[in-house]
Design a protein around this motif. Structure first.
Motif, PDB file in Angstrom:
ATOM      1  N   ARG A 180       0.839  -1.197   0.000  1.00 11.12           N
ATOM      2  CA  ARG A 180       0.000   0.000   0.000  1.00 11.12           C
ATOM      3  C   ARG A 180       0.876   1.250   0.000  1.00 11.12           C
ATOM      4  O   ARG A 180       1.842   1.343   0.745  1.00 11.12           O
ATOM      5  CB  ARG A 180      -0.904  -0.015   1.223  1.00 11.12           C
ATOM      6  CG  ARG A 180      -1.842  -1.203   1.230  1.00 11.12           C
ATOM      7  CD  ARG A 180      -2.357  -1.552   2.610  1.00 11.12           C
ATOM      8  NE  ARG A 180      -3.434  -0.676   3.054  1.00 11.12           N
ATOM      9  CZ  ARG A 180      -4.146  -0.905   4.150  1.00 11.12           C
ATOM     10  NH1 ARG A 180      -3.885  -1.972   4.898  1.00 11.12           N
ATOM     11  NH2 ARG A 180      -5.106  -0.067   4.500  1.00 11.12           N
ATOM     12  N   ARG A 181       0.511   2.214  -0.840  1.00  5.62           N
ATOM     13  CA  ARG A 181       1.360   3.398  -0.934  1.00  5.62           C
ATOM     14  C   ARG A 181       0.587   4.690  -1.176  1.00  5.62           C
ATOM     15  O   ARG A 181       1.194   5.746  -1.326  1.00  5.62           O
ATOM     16  CB  ARG A 181       2.375   3.210  -2.056  1.00  5.62           C
ATOM     17  CG  ARG A 181       1.768   3.085  -3.447  1.00  5.62           C
ATOM     18  CD  ARG A 181       2.813   3.005  -4.536  1.00  5.62           C
ATOM     19  NE  ARG A 181       3.580   1.773  -4.469  1.00  5.62           N
ATOM     20  CZ  ARG A 181       4.439   1.409  -5.414  1.00  5.62           C
ATOM     21  NH1 ARG A 181       4.628   2.187  -6.465  1.00  5.62           N
ATOM     22  NH2 ARG A 181       5.078   0.268  -5.318  1.00  5.62           N
ATOM     23  N   THR A 182      -0.720   4.658  -1.271  1.00  4.07           N
ATOM     24  CA  THR A 182      -1.482   5.896  -1.482  1.00  4.07           C
ATOM     25  C   THR A 182      -2.714   5.893  -0.597  1.00  4.07           C
ATOM     26  O   THR A 182      -3.086   4.877  -0.005  1.00  4.07           O
ATOM     27  CB  THR A 182      -1.918   6.036  -2.953  1.00  4.07           C
ATOM     28  OG1 THR A 182      -2.699   4.886  -3.314  1.00  4.07           O
ATOM     29  CG2 THR A 182      -0.717   6.135  -3.885  1.00  4.07           C
ATOM     30  N   GLY A 183      -3.384   7.048  -0.549  1.00  2.00           N
ATOM     31  CA  GLY A 183      -4.622   7.175   0.204  1.00  2.00           C
ATOM     32  C   GLY A 183      -4.430   7.915   1.512  1.00  2.00           C
ATOM     33  O   GLY A 183      -3.321   8.299   1.894  1.00  2.00           O
ATOM     34  N   ASN A 184      -5.535   8.132   2.186  1.00  2.00           N
ATOM     35  CA  ASN A 184      -5.541   8.762   3.509  1.00  2.00           C
ATOM     36  C   ASN A 184      -6.167   7.780   4.489  1.00  2.00           C
ATOM     37  O   ASN A 184      -7.391   7.586   4.507  1.00  2.00           O
ATOM     38  CB  ASN A 184      -6.346  10.064   3.481  1.00  2.00           C
ATOM     39  CG  ASN A 184      -5.624  11.162   2.722  1.00  2.00           C
ATOM     40  OD1 ASN A 184      -4.644  11.709   3.212  1.00  2.00           O
ATOM     41  ND2 ASN A 184      -6.109  11.478   1.521  1.00  2.00           N
ATOM     42  N   GLU A 185      -5.368   7.148   5.300  1.00  2.00           N
ATOM     43  CA  GLU A 185      -5.881   6.170   6.248  1.00  2.00           C
ATOM     44  C   GLU A 185      -4.902   5.987   7.404  1.00  2.00           C
ATOM     45  O   GLU A 185      -3.694   6.160   7.262  1.00  2.00           O
ATOM     46  CB  GLU A 185      -6.135   4.822   5.559  1.00  2.00           C
ATOM     47  CG  GLU A 185      -4.918   4.259   4.836  1.00  2.00           C
ATOM     48  CD  GLU A 185      -5.241   2.952   4.130  1.00  2.00           C
ATOM     49  OE1 GLU A 185      -6.236   2.297   4.502  1.00  2.00           O
ATOM     50  OE2 GLU A 185      -4.498   2.583   3.201  1.00  2.00           O
ATOM     51  N   ARG A 186      -5.464   5.636   8.527  1.00  2.00           N
ATOM     52  CA  ARG A 186      -4.681   5.300   9.719  1.00  2.00           C
ATOM     53  C   ARG A 186      -5.304   4.049  10.313  1.00  2.00           C
ATOM     54  O   ARG A 186      -6.464   4.060  10.711  1.00  2.00           O
ATOM     55  CB  ARG A 186      -4.696   6.443  10.739  1.00  2.00           C
ATOM     56  CG  ARG A 186      -4.006   7.717  10.278  1.00  2.00           C
ATOM     57  CD  ARG A 186      -4.116   8.797  11.353  1.00  2.00           C
ATOM     58  NE  ARG A 186      -3.398  10.008  10.991  1.00  2.00           N
ATOM     59  CZ  ARG A 186      -3.893  10.978  10.244  1.00  2.00           C
ATOM     60  NH1 ARG A 186      -5.132  10.865   9.768  1.00  2.00           N
ATOM     61  NH2 ARG A 186      -3.178  12.047   9.971  1.00  2.00           N
ATOM     62  N   VAL A 202       0.798  -1.129  12.620  1.00  2.00           N
ATOM     63  CA  VAL A 202       0.269   0.224  12.453  1.00  2.00           C
ATOM     64  C   VAL A 202       0.635   0.729  11.061  1.00  2.00           C
ATOM     65  O   VAL A 202       1.795   0.616  10.630  1.00  2.00           O
ATOM     66  CB  VAL A 202       0.835   1.195  13.507  1.00  2.00           C
ATOM     67  CG1 VAL A 202       0.295   2.597  13.274  1.00  2.00           C
ATOM     68  CG2 VAL A 202       0.500   0.721  14.916  1.00  2.00           C
ATOM     69  N   LEU A 203      -0.351   1.266  10.361  1.00  2.00           N
ATOM     70  CA  LEU A 203      -0.120   1.867   9.046  1.00  2.00           C
ATOM     71  C   LEU A 203      -0.740   3.254   9.025  1.00  2.00           C
ATOM     72  O   LEU A 203      -1.913   3.416   9.402  1.00  2.00           O
ATOM     73  CB  LEU A 203      -0.711   1.000   7.936  1.00  2.00           C
ATOM     74  CG  LEU A 203      -0.468   1.502   6.512  1.00  2.00           C
ATOM     75  CD1 LEU A 203      -0.123   0.347   5.574  1.00  2.00           C
ATOM     76  CD2 LEU A 203      -1.691   2.256   5.963  1.00  2.00           C
ATOM     77  N   VAL A 204       0.038   4.237   8.587  1.00  2.00           N
ATOM     78  CA  VAL A 204      -0.429   5.616   8.469  1.00  2.00           C
ATOM     79  C   VAL A 204      -0.110   6.107   7.060  1.00  2.00           C
ATOM     80  O   VAL A 204       1.045   6.042   6.618  1.00  2.00           O
ATOM     81  CB  VAL A 204       0.248   6.534   9.510  1.00  2.00           C
ATOM     82  CG1 VAL A 204      -0.191   7.975   9.295  1.00  2.00           C
ATOM     83  CG2 VAL A 204      -0.077   6.069  10.922  1.00  2.00           C
ATOM     84  N   ALA A 205      -1.127   6.570   6.353  1.00  2.00           N
ATOM     85  CA  ALA A 205      -0.944   7.064   4.986  1.00  2.00           C
ATOM     86  C   ALA A 205      -1.653   8.397   4.830  1.00  2.00           C
ATOM     87  O   ALA A 205      -2.784   8.579   5.302  1.00  2.00           O
ATOM     88  CB  ALA A 205      -1.491   6.057   3.976  1.00  2.00           C
ATOM     89  N   THR A 206      -0.987   9.336   4.176  1.00  2.00           N
ATOM     90  CA  THR A 206      -1.577  10.635   3.862  1.00  2.00           C
ATOM     91  C   THR A 206      -1.314  10.959   2.403  1.00  2.00           C
ATOM     92  O   THR A 206      -0.307  10.534   1.825  1.00  2.00           O
ATOM     93  CB  THR A 206      -0.989  11.747   4.744  1.00  2.00           C
ATOM     94  OG1 THR A 206       0.422  11.870   4.473  1.00  2.00           O
ATOM     95  CG2 THR A 206      -1.189  11.440   6.214  1.00  2.00           C
ATOM     96  N   GLN A 207      -2.207  11.703   1.809  1.00  2.00           N
ATOM     97  CA  GLN A 207      -2.063  12.051   0.393  1.00  2.00           C
ATOM     98  C   GLN A 207      -2.717  13.396   0.132  1.00  2.00           C
ATOM     99  O   GLN A 207      -3.842  13.649   0.576  1.00  2.00           O
ATOM    100  CB  GLN A 207      -2.701  10.964  -0.483  1.00  2.00           C
ATOM    101  CG  GLN A 207      -2.570  11.217  -1.981  1.00  2.00           C
ATOM    102  CD  GLN A 207      -3.111  10.056  -2.803  1.00  2.00           C
ATOM    103  OE1 GLN A 207      -3.578   9.064  -2.260  1.00  2.00           O
ATOM    104  NE2 GLN A 207      -3.041  10.178  -4.113  1.00  2.00           N
ATOM    105  N   SER A 212       2.210  11.771  -1.681  1.00  2.00           N
ATOM    106  CA  SER A 212       1.630  10.721  -0.842  1.00  2.00           C
ATOM    107  C   SER A 212       2.726  10.151   0.053  1.00  2.00           C
ATOM    108  O   SER A 212       3.874   9.990  -0.379  1.00  2.00           O
ATOM    109  CB  SER A 212       1.010   9.605  -1.693  1.00  2.00           C
ATOM    110  OG  SER A 212       2.011   8.924  -2.437  1.00  2.00           O
ATOM    111  N   GLN A 213       2.376   9.872   1.302  1.00  2.00           N
ATOM    112  CA  GLN A 213       3.316   9.332   2.267  1.00  2.00           C
ATOM    113  C   GLN A 213       2.665   8.141   2.969  1.00  2.00           C
ATOM    114  O   GLN A 213       1.505   8.217   3.381  1.00  2.00           O
ATOM    115  CB  GLN A 213       3.690  10.379   3.317  1.00  2.00           C
ATOM    116  CG  GLN A 213       4.215  11.686   2.753  1.00  2.00           C
ATOM    117  CD  GLN A 213       4.441  12.710   3.854  1.00  2.00           C
ATOM    118  OE1 GLN A 213       5.315  12.541   4.710  1.00  2.00           O
ATOM    119  NE2 GLN A 213       3.645  13.773   3.844  1.00  2.00           N
ATOM    120  N   THR A 214       3.423   7.060   3.109  1.00  2.00           N
ATOM    121  CA  THR A 214       2.906   5.864   3.763  1.00  2.00           C
ATOM    122  C   THR A 214       3.966   5.338   4.717  1.00  2.00           C
ATOM    123  O   THR A 214       5.120   5.131   4.317  1.00  2.00           O
ATOM    124  CB  THR A 214       2.544   4.768   2.742  1.00  2.00           C
ATOM    125  OG1 THR A 214       1.652   5.298   1.768  1.00  2.00           O
ATOM    126  CG2 THR A 214       1.886   3.589   3.441  1.00  2.00           C
TER     127      THR A 214
END
Length: 702
Positions: A180-186, A202-207, A212-214
């Motif tokens: 996983r490398r895109t999206g907005n999720e925690r 734990v996974l934190v992703a912002t875009q 985009s940051q994961t």
């Protein structure tokens, strides 16, 4: 490593690319080959239900696994992320026609089998990639320990010989793990249960519009089912992708993993049945440590309308220390591996926009990898090194490859694909030799001169009615010895084993509630090269071999709340012409190849918030040796078993879900790994599989 072992292959990739381009016109025409599965093969072939994918607009970029006309299965992330295992390769048990052997020996955890190739590591047959980057050790063993289930977006399994994208290790197929490398999720998940297992992830992703940051972090700790089987693993990754415009995307991926694990050793058949949790006294100090480091840069650029370029460059290291004592009559060994890999993969793709051009797409790929490796064995006592190395191998292998592929639709129901690939290998190494009665000495050896290895590929698919596809393909791959087995010795050098394979199949997805796939395949090797398995690292040629089989897959969704799927694969292997030295093996089966693998599942959703699942895995028996007989077992086969797992998940709120799972529901007694050794106390060695176990999971979206 000595400078003399460094890039002797300067300019190799460039020269090879030019040579492939010159020879492309000579590639086998489409009508000589038989292609594989439908274009949506990957999207609807997976046993666990896959999410629907809708594509809008004109496609850009290189071909992917779904474009390969063969047996392709894609396991979706929604199903994989719910699973949990100390060894992520075991997630592939759910893929049709894939069988996995779990060794449970510290850092030596598992191997996968495909298309009649075994799981003993003596043949490097399946290429593993993580986000498109090769992830096989220098001896070809796949390694995905650095990835946790929560981080996986999907797993793409390509079976057969007609995929031109990869060369080295791509003998029977390849597996690409896409994270996983895109999206907005925690997302935070905690799993705990039997054998004092604890696994937080734990996974934190912002875009935003351009970036985009994961970030991911995970830990897995467990005492294991057997004594002296404690393992602790921690892993993390970070991904940044910058997309200033639709035409350009640049990314960086960093990943690391640390594993410290004890090894319970192997048991005799009697002890495995009577005391399956036991660990023999001579294995009391066995175990190991592994660290994995990875960095890769990813570039996707649309150069012009219909013309795109993809580039990936990487550096990574697999560092392992292992202590092992297989038998009380033998001393403990400390085995040290330092495997560093560097490489790049470039793909230039042109897709015509003119409707009169018959959907023509042309692709040119070039790849290069340097394996800079050192492998040593030391005598040791209770993990304390004793004296100098008695085995020391220091070598560099340069692998360069290039391919040209063209696809078109001369008529709307017909798709043709033709490709030509060539690989060139070079390298040199220093090896420690100990002549009988003489002093140890270091010798230099060059890699066997395999020359240019040409591999034509061709495929055709006919879709007379939407959702009904017939396909056929032909392809050639190659295989060489692993480790020092690829380097010239005093004897005659081993030629590459040329694998010619073909497949015919039918795939149906006319109805949204019924989908199926059936295929027959064959693969013939000209002179299979295998590790001898005697601890020397040397290779042997077991001669011409033949593998053949069929695969059947079916998915049934009669109601919105019910899904049933199943897959059955039959694989036959034969030593066709083993040569004068192994003449007695002619007509016998290859070892450690299960006669079949079967798997299936039922998913029921009685409530919108509740999902109940049952999964069943079964595999057939196999011979322990290529001679198909042992003093202990005679000509009897071993290794067959059936397992049933059950799970349930409940969405308590929009942000909280709970789950429970029971593995080996029927509490079957079985062995996940059996092998035969011909030193020390001769006999079959068993690793008992886990008894019934239970786990609970809590997931928070925050």
């Amino acid at each position: 490593m000595s400078p003399s072992l460094r890039p002797r292959a300067a300019g190799l990739a460039t020269a090879l690319a030019a040579l492939v381009a010159a020879r492309a016109a000579e590639a086998a025409p489409p009508e000589q080959a038989a292609p594989p599965a439908p274009e949506a093969a990957a999207l609807d072939a997976s046993p666990p239900p896959a999410e629907e994918v809708v594509v809008i607009g004109q496609r850009i970029g290189p071909s992917d696994s779904a474009d390969v006309l063969t047996s392709v299965d894609i396991l979706g992330g929604e199903e994989l992320q719910k699973q949990s295992t100390a060894e992520p390769l075991e997630l592939l048990r759910r893929a049709p026609a894939v069988y996995v052997e779990s060794f449970n020996q510290g850092i030596i955890t598992a191997d996968l089998g495909l298309r009649g190739f075994n799981t003993q590591g003596d043949v490097a047959h399946t290429k593993l990639l993580i986000d498109g980057i090769p992830s096989n050790h220098y001896v070809g063993l796949p390694d995905m320990k650095a990835v946790f289930p929560l981080e996986i977006e999907r797993m793409e399994v390509v079976k057969g010989t007609n995929d031109p994208r990869y060369g080295l290790n791509n003998v029977a197929g390849n597996v690409d793990v896409v994270t996983r490398r895109t999206g907005n999720e925690r997302v935070a998940r905690l799993r705990a249960g039997s054998f004092w297992t604890v696994e937080p992830q734990v996974l934190v992703a912002t875009q935003d519009d351009t970036l985009s940051q994961t970030y991911f972090a995970g830990y897995h700790g467990s005492d294991g089912y057997r004594d002296h089987a404690r393992s602790d693993k921690v892993a993390g990754s970070a991904k940044w992708f910058y997309e200033p415009s639709r035409e350009l995307r640049v990314g960086l991926i960093l990943r690391g993993m640390l594993l410290d694990a004890d090894a319970p050793g192997y048991l005799s058949a009697e002890d495995a049945r009577a005391r399956p949790t036991a660990s023999p006294a001579h294995s009391a100090a066995d175990g190991g440590r592994q660290s994995t480091l990875h960095a890769s840069v990813h570039l996707d650029h649309e150069l012009a309308e219909g013309l795109s370029w993809q580039l990936k460059a990487y550096g990574q290291a697999f560092l392992r220390d292992r202590w092992v004592r297989f038998d009380p009559e033998l001393s403990q060994q400390m085995r040290v591996e330092d495997d560093r890999q560097y490489g790049a993969i470039s793909v230039l793709t042109y897709r015509t926009r003119d409707p009169r051009a018959l959907g023509l797409a042309v692709e040119w790929g070039v790849d290069y990898q340097l394996q800079d490796s050192r492998y040593r064995r030391f005598p040791s006592v209770d993990r304390a090194r004793q004296g100098a190395a008695f085995r020391d191998e220091d070598f560099a292998l340069h692998a360069a490859g290039s391919y040209v592929q063209a696809s078109a639709r001369p008529l709307e129901p017909i798709k043709l694909v033709a490709a030509l690939r060539a690989d060139r290998l070079a390298g040199a190494g220093r090896f420690l030799e100990q002549p009988e009665g003489g002093a140890p000495r270091r010798v230099e050896r060059d890699l066997n001169d395999y020359g240019f290895i040409w591999q034509p590929k061709a495929s055709v698919m006919v879709t007379p009615v939407k959702g009904q596809s017939l396909y056929a393909n032909y392809g050639r791959t190659f295989q060489i010895g692993t480790g020092n087995g690829a380097y010239a010795t005093q004897g005659a050098p081993l030629d590459p084993s040329i694998n010619d394979g073909w497949e015919v199949g039918y795939r149906s997805s006319v109805s949204p509630w019924l989908k199926g796939h059936v295929a027959y395949w064959e693969q013939r090797a000209s002179g299979e090269v295998r590790d001898k398995g005697d601890g020397s690292g040397d290779a042997e040629n077991v001669g011409e071999t033949l593998r053949r089989g069929f695969d059947v897959e079916l998915t049934l969704r009669p109601f919105e709340f019910l899904s049933v799927w199943g897959a059955f694969s039959r694989a036959l292997s034969e030593q066709v012409e083993p040569g004068p030295a192994l003449a007695a093996n002619k007509g016998k089966e290859l070892d450690h190849v299960p006669s079949f693998s079967a798997k299936g599942g039922i998913d029921v959703r009685p409530l919108q918030e509740l999902l109940v699942s049952v999964f069943c895995y079964a595999q057939g028996d196999y011979y322990l040796t290529k001679e198909n007989t042992t003093e202990e077992l005679g000509s009897r086969k071993v290794g067959d078993y059936v397992l049933v797992n059950a799970s349930a998940s409940y969405d308590a709120t929009e942000t909280i879900s709970l789950g429970v799972e029971v593995n080996n529901l029927l509490d079957q007694s079985y062995d996940t790994s059996i092998w035969h050794k011909d030193y020390g106390a001769v006999g079959a060695q068993h690793n008992p599989g886990n008894a019934r176990s239970a786990y609970v999971t809590g997931t928070l979206i925050f």
